[in-house]
Design an enzyme around this catalytic site. Sequence first.
Site, PDB file in Angstrom:
ATOM      1  N   HIS A 214      37.302  34.718  36.225  1.00 46.63           N
ATOM      2  CA  HIS A 214      38.261  35.361  35.324  1.00 46.63           C
ATOM      3  C   HIS A 214      38.907  34.277  34.458  1.00 46.63           C
ATOM      4  O   HIS A 214      39.993  33.771  34.749  1.00 46.63           O
ATOM      5  CB  HIS A 214      39.315  36.099  36.157  1.00 46.63           C
ATOM      6  N   ASP A 265      32.443  38.290  43.476  1.00 50.50           N
ATOM      7  CA  ASP A 265      32.109  37.635  42.205  1.00 50.50           C
ATOM      8  C   ASP A 265      32.284  38.599  41.035  1.00 50.50           C
ATOM      9  O   ASP A 265      31.381  38.801  40.223  1.00 50.50           O
ATOM     10  CB  ASP A 265      30.684  37.086  42.243  1.00 50.50           C
ATOM     11  N   GLU A 274      40.029  34.321  39.564  1.00 52.79           N
ATOM     12  CA  GLU A 274      40.704  33.497  38.556  1.00 52.79           C
ATOM     13  C   GLU A 274      40.958  32.080  39.073  1.00 52.79           C
ATOM     14  O   GLU A 274      41.544  31.899  40.143  1.00 52.79           O
ATOM     15  CB  GLU A 274      42.035  34.127  38.153  1.00 52.79           C
TER      16      GLU A 274
END
Length: 301
Positions: A214, A265, A274
Amino acid sequence: CSTAPRRRSSSPTRTGAPTATTWISEPAAAPSTATSTDTRQDELLWGAAWLRRASGDDTFREYIQNNGKTLGAEDSINEFGWDNKHAGLNVLISKEFIEGEALSMQSYKESADSFICTLIPESSSPHIQYTPGGMIYKPGGSNMQHVTSISFLLLTYAKYLTKSSHTVNCGDISVGPDTLRLQAKKQIDYLLGDNPMKMSYMVGYGDRYPQRIHHRGSSLPSIKDHPERMACKDGTPYYDSSSPNPNPLVGAIVGGPGEDDAYGDDRADYRKSEPTTYINAPLVGVLAYFVGNPNPGHIRH
């Protein structure tokens, strides 16, 4: 305007921090039942501890002694990270007590010992949660921040104990510095691939690592591959894509798996996918230590 939707609100900010020249004389903040996110109490003590360490000025130690209780120093908060410095504060201040330079700081040593005991599964003390695969786990997302920051504290406290020949009394067992080093190494081994998923949570390390993190810069095509201007919402298809990120952010560590050791994932699952600076930063010191001491059970003194 963002190129992809953000699925959370921004982090709260702290305001009204005292200046470097005036903060030491500021009256102690009143006790609060708010979470550490809403206060600066731990930051005042953390700042005083580091100023004491850097300068040797007794004024800062006196500030801690006079204001510690009011500022929550006795709170049993077994956490260390960007938003809560209590465990790190206790470890840092306990150094002077361990070395015999500040016997008045014994309570911080006791709090540091209590924190350490929560990390030892064999201890009879109540301890923090571990996943079935052995990872330190705390609810809330970005869990690898706890793995890296607590591993750093384990190694730091082990160093203090080694120099003074101290141990930690955890109920029915005595814990020495080698145990702390091995505990830290287990956490880092997990992060780098010794886990049920057989996955490294550092991008670019090992044969299997997160492909869909992310991160806007990583998930969008480079200007070389996409020289045309991208309008405000043009990044959304890349965010929603199931394809791997076109620009691997090598070295980044993601939030990692949940309490069941599972990692999907998924770019949209920011709590797990993130990367953040507060995950990576403590790991720099931990990895540097293990490069110099690859066998933590046999440390060169």
